[in-house]
Design an enzyme around this catalytic site. Sequence first.
Site, PDB file in Angstrom:
ATOM      1  N   PHE A   8       0.828  -1.202   0.000  1.00 16.94           N
ATOM      2  CA  PHE A   8       0.000   0.000   0.000  1.00 16.94           C
ATOM      3  C   PHE A   8       0.863   1.252   0.000  1.00 16.94           C
ATOM      4  O   PHE A   8       1.793   1.384   0.807  1.00 16.94           O
ATOM      5  CB  PHE A   8      -0.896   0.046   1.243  1.00 16.94           C
ATOM      6  CG  PHE A   8      -2.054  -0.902   1.226  1.00 16.94           C
ATOM      7  CD1 PHE A   8      -3.249  -0.563   0.597  1.00 16.94           C
ATOM      8  CD2 PHE A   8      -1.966  -2.144   1.846  1.00 16.94           C
ATOM      9  CE1 PHE A   8      -4.318  -1.445   0.588  1.00 16.94           C
ATOM     10  CE2 PHE A   8      -3.034  -3.031   1.851  1.00 16.94           C
ATOM     11  CZ  PHE A   8      -4.211  -2.676   1.217  1.00 16.94           C
ATOM     12  N   ASP A   9       0.532   2.173  -0.885  1.00 14.25           N
ATOM     13  CA  ASP A   9       1.027   3.525  -0.759  1.00 14.25           C
ATOM     14  C   ASP A   9       0.362   4.123   0.496  1.00 14.25           C
ATOM     15  O   ASP A   9      -0.650   3.597   0.967  1.00 14.25           O
ATOM     16  CB  ASP A   9       0.646   4.316  -2.010  1.00 14.25           C
ATOM     17  CG  ASP A   9       1.008   5.776  -1.917  1.00 14.25           C
ATOM     18  OD1 ASP A   9       2.159   6.076  -1.574  1.00 14.25           O
ATOM     19  OD2 ASP A   9       0.127   6.621  -2.180  1.00 14.25           O
ATOM     20  N   LEU A  10       0.922   5.196   1.020  1.00 15.47           N
ATOM     21  CA  LEU A  10       0.332   5.810   2.211  1.00 15.47           C
ATOM     22  C   LEU A  10      -0.478   7.053   1.853  1.00 15.47           C
ATOM     23  O   LEU A  10      -1.703   7.056   1.949  1.00 15.47           O
ATOM     24  CB  LEU A  10       1.424   6.169   3.226  1.00 15.47           C
ATOM     25  CG  LEU A  10       0.941   6.865   4.510  1.00 15.47           C
ATOM     26  CD1 LEU A  10       0.033   5.944   5.324  1.00 15.47           C
ATOM     27  CD2 LEU A  10       2.132   7.336   5.333  1.00 15.47           C
TER      28      LEU A  10
END
Length: 211
Positions: A8-10
């Site tokens: 996951f990107d943040l």
Amino acid sequence: MKYKVILFDLDGTLTDPQLGICQCINYALEHFDVQPKPLNQLTKYIGPPLLDSFAEMLGEDKAAAAVEKYRERFSVTGLYENEIYPNVAETLALLHSKGYILCTASSKPQIFVEKILKHFDIYKYFTVVGGASLDGKICEKEDVIQQVLAKVDADCKDVVMVGDTRFDLIGADKMNLDAIGVTYGFGAREELSGYPHIALIDDITHIVNLL
């Protein structure tokens, strides 16, 4: 289970950091006597490496100093001028309970990623927290992904990247990973459509049906 590992990107994927990031960019710009910009003009700098963004705004000779000035405010205040998106915590909990290995792959320095995940009480769902290095040696999305993959035992075909900008999709493609784009962050559907992806979703909960 088609995938085993979900990266996951943040920013723009799990949390909405617009206020904090944009305020800190203006803080740095003011240090160099540049007039503060409206926040909506700064959202395009959420996602790319910060050093590249300041090089564009101020020139390469001032970029590193601007990053330091940005972090001066961000590490104290901007870090928490942030909101978790609806349904994120519940979706992460569900995926974790189903046995998926969850990791982050963010262009934000890892130390800040860890603090934000802990602040929103979602750190517990992640096996590996991947982020950029403070010294800038690890900053491109593919470099972050590579360091995360080195810590998990999985083939590329078993890993999918989830993010909101073209940088996430491009980084995944460079590492031979599938990618899912989310359209509620800082990358428009029209933009994301032009880069490799297996799906574009408008709600984080839709990821469950894709896996």
